[in-house]
Design a protein around this motif. Structure first.
Motif, mmCIF file in Angstrom:
data_model
loop_
_atom_site.group_PDB
_atom_site.id
_atom_site.type_symbol
_atom_site.label_atom_id
_atom_site.label_comp_id
_atom_site.label_asym_id
_atom_site.label_seq_id
_atom_site.Cartn_x
_atom_site.Cartn_y
_atom_site.Cartn_z
ATOM 1 N N ILE A 107 0.864 -1.182 0.000
ATOM 2 C CA ILE A 107 0.000 0.000 0.000
ATOM 3 C C ILE A 107 0.898 1.228 0.000
ATOM 4 O O ILE A 107 1.925 1.257 0.688
ATOM 5 N N ARG A 108 0.501 2.253 -0.763
ATOM 6 C CA ARG A 108 1.221 3.524 -0.758
ATOM 7 C C ARG A 108 0.400 4.570 0.004
ATOM 8 O O ARG A 108 -0.803 4.687 -0.227
ATOM 9 N N PRO A 109 1.009 5.331 0.911
ATOM 10 C CA PRO A 109 0.277 6.429 1.561
ATOM 11 C C PRO A 109 -0.040 7.525 0.558
ATOM 12 O O PRO A 109 0.586 7.609 -0.513
ATOM 13 N N ASP A 110 -1.004 8.392 0.891
ATOM 14 C CA ASP A 110 -1.378 9.464 -0.027
ATOM 15 C C ASP A 110 -0.349 10.604 0.022
ATOM 16 O O ASP A 110 0.567 10.613 0.845
ATOM 17 N N GLU A 111 -0.507 11.578 -0.889
ATOM 18 C CA GLU A 111 0.488 12.636 -1.044
ATOM 19 C C GLU A 111 0.595 13.516 0.202
ATOM 20 O O GLU A 111 1.690 13.943 0.583
ATOM 21 N N SER A 112 -0.530 13.808 0.839
ATOM 22 C CA SER A 112 -0.510 14.648 2.033
ATOM 23 C C SER A 112 0.270 13.984 3.165
ATOM 24 O O SER A 112 1.089 14.626 3.838
ATOM 25 N N THR A 113 0.038 12.706 3.354
ATOM 26 C CA THR A 113 0.748 11.966 4.396
ATOM 27 C C THR A 113 2.238 11.891 4.085
ATOM 28 O O THR A 113 3.084 12.079 4.976
ATOM 29 N N LYS A 114 2.576 11.641 2.836
ATOM 30 C CA LYS A 114 3.990 11.583 2.442
ATOM 31 C C LYS A 114 4.679 12.926 2.669
ATOM 32 O O LYS A 114 5.839 12.972 3.098
ATOM 33 N N ALA A 115 3.970 14.027 2.410
ATOM 34 C CA ALA A 115 4.547 15.354 2.631
ATOM 35 C C ALA A 115 4.869 15.567 4.108
ATOM 36 O O ALA A 115 5.922 16.133 4.452
ATOM 37 N N ASN A 116 3.983 15.104 4.988
ATOM 38 C CA ASN A 116 4.228 15.223 6.426
ATOM 39 C C ASN A 116 5.429 14.386 6.849
ATOM 40 O O ASN A 116 6.223 14.799 7.705
ATOM 41 N N ILE A 117 5.556 13.208 6.260
ATOM 42 C CA ILE A 117 6.707 12.348 6.569
ATOM 43 C C ILE A 117 8.008 13.021 6.125
ATOM 44 O O ILE A 117 9.004 13.034 6.858
ATOM 45 N N ASP A 150 9.364 5.519 -2.471
ATOM 46 C CA ASP A 150 9.683 4.232 -1.848
ATOM 47 C C ASP A 150 8.868 3.950 -0.587
ATOM 48 O O ASP A 150 8.909 2.829 -0.060
ATOM 49 N N LEU A 151 8.149 4.944 -0.094
ATOM 50 C CA LEU A 151 7.346 4.756 1.123
ATOM 51 C C LEU A 151 6.229 3.761 0.857
ATOM 52 O O LEU A 151 5.545 3.834 -0.164
ATOM 53 N N HIS A 152 6.023 2.848 1.797
ATOM 54 C CA HIS A 152 5.017 1.802 1.585
ATOM 55 C C HIS A 152 4.678 1.107 2.896
ATOM 56 O O HIS A 152 5.418 1.189 3.875
ATOM 57 N N ILE A 153 3.555 0.412 2.873
ATOM 58 C CA ILE A 153 3.169 -0.534 3.914
ATOM 59 C C ILE A 153 3.128 -1.908 3.259
ATOM 60 O O ILE A 153 2.497 -2.075 2.205
ATOM 61 N N THR A 154 3.783 -2.867 3.838
ATOM 62 C CA THR A 154 3.727 -4.223 3.305
ATOM 63 C C THR A 154 2.422 -4.897 3.730
ATOM 64 O O THR A 154 2.158 -5.034 4.924
ATOM 65 N N VAL A 155 1.624 -5.260 2.750
ATOM 66 C CA VAL A 155 0.417 -6.048 3.028
ATOM 67 C C VAL A 155 0.812 -7.496 3.230
ATOM 68 O O VAL A 155 0.412 -8.139 4.206
ATOM 69 N N MET A 156 1.643 -7.999 2.322
ATOM 70 C CA MET A 156 2.087 -9.393 2.404
ATOM 71 C C MET A 156 3.344 -9.572 1.553
ATOM 72 O O MET A 156 3.379 -9.133 0.405
ATOM 73 N N SER A 157 4.365 -10.176 2.143
ATOM 74 C CA SER A 157 5.524 -10.596 1.353
ATOM 75 C C SER A 157 5.173 -11.952 0.754
ATOM 76 O O SER A 157 5.254 -12.979 1.432
#
Length: 227
Positions: free
Chosen positions: A43-53, A74-81
């Motif tokens: 999953i990729r976070p949205d643009e607003s969240t990425k800007a805060n990061i 490159d920011l992401h959440i792993t759902v499943m490897s």
């Protein structure tokens, strides 16, 4: 799993190790011969969240520019490897379309959901955003586990550990920390910072290296949820 308790325990244990110099440096992150690859649902976070990061990472970079900071791409959440990265894996080893078809059947039963990125935690080798998920993501993961384990497709789901969180790695230690105390003070300031809440309406299947770096990632398919 109580995520707040899990993240707090991880934070307390890891910050103690970091502060006493018992942190871990990733010596492979700059290794040009590293051939660890796999396939991942993410999953990729949205643009607003990425800007805060990135605002936080700019402050961390000013303290110690020699560490490894994740780019927005490159920011992401792993759902499943699905296939955890290992040396020598190649896409030619599998039939990608079979994976897409199996995953599509699972995800077709699920709808959009939200994830909140709030606060920071740590491991002995990196700094993580705390992701708080709804039960929807756990249901998706359990469906994927069941479906893959009842198929003949190559997979290594839960081989390393059974993923239950929604964290996102944002800093990795690539060298000795140059200003450890200042960095730890900054992390503490952002311990409960609200980086944003975003709706998950799609999941990507990618071929990736260990660090999910854009130059090595190949998107295999994008699955959209029903609303």
């Amino acid at each position: 799993m109580n995520l707040a308790e899990h993240y707090n325990k991880l934070y307390t244990e890891s910050i103690t190790k970091i502060s006493t110099g018992n942190y871990e440096i990733d010596h492979l992150i700059d290794d040009q011969t590293d051939k660890r690859f796999g396939i991942t649902l993410l999953i990729r976070p949205d643009e607003s969240t990425k800007a805060n990061i990135q605002q936080f990472l700019d402050k961390a970079r000013a303290i110690d520019p020699n560490q490894y900071f994740y780019k927005n791409s490159d920011l992401h959440i792993t759902v499943m490897s699905v296939i955890s990265c290992y040396d020598g894996f190649d896409l030619a080893d599998i039939n990608t379309e079979e994976y897409i078809q199996l995953i599509d059947k699972v995800l077709a039963k699920h709808s959009t959901f939200k994830i909140q990125f709030r606060g920071l935690t740590a491991s002995p080798s990196c700094i993580l955003i705390q992701g708080f998920l709804t039960e929807a993501l756990n249901e998706i993961r359990n469906d994927l586990r069941f479906t893959f384990k009842n198929s003949d497709l190559q997979q290594s789901i839960d081989k390393r550990y059974a993923i239950q969180t929604a964290h996102s790695t944002i800093i990795r230690f690539r060298t000795e920390l140059q200003n450890k105390n200042a960095l730890l003070e900054l992390i503490e300031k952002y311990r409960d910072f609200d980086f944003g809440t975003f709706e998950v309406n799609k999941i990507e299947l990618v071929y990736n290296d260990w660090y999910q770096r854009e130059q090595f990632v190949k998107k295999l398919h994008e699955f959209s949820f029903k609303t």
